[in-house]
Design a protein around this motif. Structure first.
Motif, PDB file in Angstrom:
ATOM      1  N   GLU A 179     -16.064  -5.781 -44.507  1.00 13.75           N
ATOM      2  CA  GLU A 179     -17.106  -6.178 -45.457  1.00 13.75           C
ATOM      3  C   GLU A 179     -16.539  -7.116 -46.520  1.00 13.75           C
ATOM      4  N   SER A 180     -15.377  -6.768 -47.040  1.00 16.26           N
ATOM      5  CA  SER A 180     -14.741  -7.636 -48.036  1.00 16.26           C
ATOM      6  C   SER A 180     -14.311  -8.957 -47.409  1.00 16.26           C
ATOM      7  N   PHE A 181     -13.729  -8.898 -46.223  1.00  9.57           N
ATOM      8  CA  PHE A 181     -13.340 -10.124 -45.529  1.00  9.57           C
ATOM      9  C   PHE A 181     -14.541 -11.045 -45.341  1.00  9.57           C
ATOM     10  N   SER A 182     -15.662 -10.467 -44.940  1.00  7.67           N
ATOM     11  CA  SER A 182     -16.863 -11.278 -44.663  1.00  7.67           C
ATOM     12  C   SER A 182     -17.369 -11.970 -45.925  1.00  7.67           C
ATOM     13  N   LYS A 183     -17.330 -11.275 -47.056  1.00  6.25           N
ATOM     14  CA  LYS A 183     -17.764 -11.869 -48.324  1.00  6.25           C
ATOM     15  C   LYS A 183     -16.872 -13.045 -48.707  1.00  6.25           C
ATOM     16  N   ILE A 184     -15.572 -12.879 -48.511  1.00  7.37           N
ATOM     17  CA  ILE A 184     -14.629 -13.939 -48.845  1.00  7.37           C
ATOM     18  C   ILE A 184     -14.853 -15.144 -47.924  1.00  7.37           C
ATOM     19  N   GLU A 185     -14.972 -14.875 -46.634  1.00 15.75           N
ATOM     20  CA  GLU A 185     -15.199 -15.955 -45.663  1.00 15.75           C
ATOM     21  C   GLU A 185     -16.494 -16.705 -45.967  1.00 15.75           C
ATOM     22  N   LEU A 240      -6.928 -19.907 -43.035  1.00 11.38           N
ATOM     23  CA  LEU A 240      -8.369 -19.993 -42.812  1.00 11.38           C
ATOM     24  C   LEU A 240      -8.982 -21.221 -43.467  1.00 11.38           C
ATOM     25  N   ILE A 241      -8.573 -21.506 -44.698  1.00 11.25           N
ATOM     26  CA  ILE A 241      -9.297 -22.510 -45.481  1.00 11.25           C
ATOM     27  C   ILE A 241      -8.797 -23.937 -45.299  1.00 11.25           C
ATOM     28  N   LEU A 242      -7.567 -24.146 -44.844  1.00 15.90           N
ATOM     29  CA  LEU A 242      -7.056 -25.511 -44.752  1.00 15.90           C
ATOM     30  C   LEU A 242      -7.958 -26.426 -43.915  1.00 15.90           C
ATOM     31  N   PRO A 243      -8.327 -26.055 -42.691  1.00 14.49           N
ATOM     32  CA  PRO A 243      -9.214 -26.961 -41.938  1.00 14.49           C
ATOM     33  C   PRO A 243     -10.589 -27.120 -42.567  1.00 14.49           C
ATOM     34  N   LYS A 244     -11.078 -26.089 -43.246  1.00 19.36           N
ATOM     35  CA  LYS A 244     -12.378 -26.174 -43.915  1.00 19.36           C
ATOM     36  C   LYS A 244     -12.327 -27.176 -45.068  1.00 19.36           C
ATOM     37  N   PHE A 245     -11.287 -27.096 -45.887  1.00 22.16           N
ATOM     38  CA  PHE A 245     -11.152 -28.010 -47.020  1.00 22.16           C
ATOM     39  C   PHE A 245     -10.947 -29.447 -46.546  1.00 22.16           C
ATOM     40  N   LYS A 246     -10.161 -29.630 -45.505  1.00 21.79           N
ATOM     41  CA  LYS A 246      -9.915 -30.988 -44.993  1.00 21.79           C
ATOM     42  C   LYS A 246     -11.213 -31.631 -44.504  1.00 21.79           C
ATOM     43  N   SER A 247     -11.971 -30.889 -43.725  1.00 20.55           N
ATOM     44  CA  SER A 247     -13.240 -31.407 -43.218  1.00 20.55           C
ATOM     45  C   SER A 247     -14.204 -31.701 -44.358  1.00 20.55           C
TER      46      SER A 247
END
Length: 270
Positions: free
Chosen positions: A33-39, A182-189
């Protein structure tokens, strides 16, 4: 699909058999649940061009959940204080080994290796994306971020039991490994597609995230594991007397509360 669990769990499964491994594999997968909120918060952030004030709130509050170098250095300081004050230590060599492992977590952060303080890298990232450094103002700091940092400082610097500090560091390092990957490809895009950054601009802006990817945070986690076991030997502590569940649960609930609050503020602004 790549998510925090899919990044974190293989690292845990690769650990040597131990009580710590059993505890981590038992309780971390239960925090979905916590992971999902962060994602969700990172997905929302990187889904579009954001209002400047939202970016300022994001980077200031997020920074409070990441700045751990001084905390780790503080734990090391607490260990040397044991010797300074002639406190009983069963094995001083093991204590030195614990301090040595702990200090390897902050080599990069403090520019002991590499040439740039990681705090400067974070500043460059946040200031570039926000277009100025007004994000540093405390008016952009959410209460949940204050609560997270207060809890982490209490565990790491004020709890009389240094083992609690080491176990909290252990959880922080394995979580952070998952987050940056997790976030590196998201931030780059996001920067390339929504903000029209070039590849070169993107690489320079996101250096703080990219330098923590690959082996960096993973190694920090294993240094934290080493620090725990050597400290236990130094002080004749039974690690199995500690339940990691409340630390894991508190860390991720408080972290997810910060990320959720940031996104809720954005939704309320429309």
């Amino acid at each position: 699909m790549t998510n925090l669990s899919s990044i974190i769990l293989p690292v845990l499964q690769g650990m040597e058999e131990s009580y710590l491994k059993d505890q981590l594999l038992k309780f971390l997968p239960n925090q979905q649940e916590s992971f999902s909120k962060i994602e969700k918060s990172f997905n929302q952030l990187t889904s579009k061009v954001q209002e400047k004030e939202h970016l300022q709130r994001f980077f200031h509050s997020w920074s409070q959940t990441n700045n751990s170098a001084m905390t780790v250095a503080g734990i090391s300081n607490r260990m040397t204080m044991l010797v300074h004050k002639n406190q009983p230590v069963a094995d001083e060599k093991a204590l030195l080994q614990s301090i040595t492992s702990l200090n390897r977590i902050v080599d990069e952060d403090l520019a002991v290796v590499g040439r740039i303080l990681h705090s400067q890298m974070f500043y460059t990232m946040a200031t570039t994306i926000c277009t100025d450094d007004d994000w540093l103002s405390r008016k952009y700091l959410n209460q949940s971020a204050c609560d997270f940092k207060a809890w982490k400082d209490q565990n790491s610097l004020r709890n009389k039991d240094i083992m609690i500090a080491l176990l909290t560091t252990l959880i922080h390092e394995i979580y952070t490994h998952g987050e940056v990957e997790l976030i590196l490809p998201k931030f780059k895009s996001w920067l390339i597609n929504d903000y029209n950054f070039s590849e070169e601009e993107c690489e320079k802006t996101l250096a703080w995230i990219s330098v923590h990817c690959g082996p960096t945070e993973k190694n920090h986690f294993f240094f934290a594991v080493s620090a725990v076991f050597h400290y236990a030997k130094a002080k004749n502590i039974d690690v199995e007397a500690y339940d990691l569940e409340p630390i894991i649960k508190d860390y991720l609930e408080k972290k997810s509360a910060v990320m959720e609050d940031i996104m809720e503020l954005e939704e309320l602004s429309f």
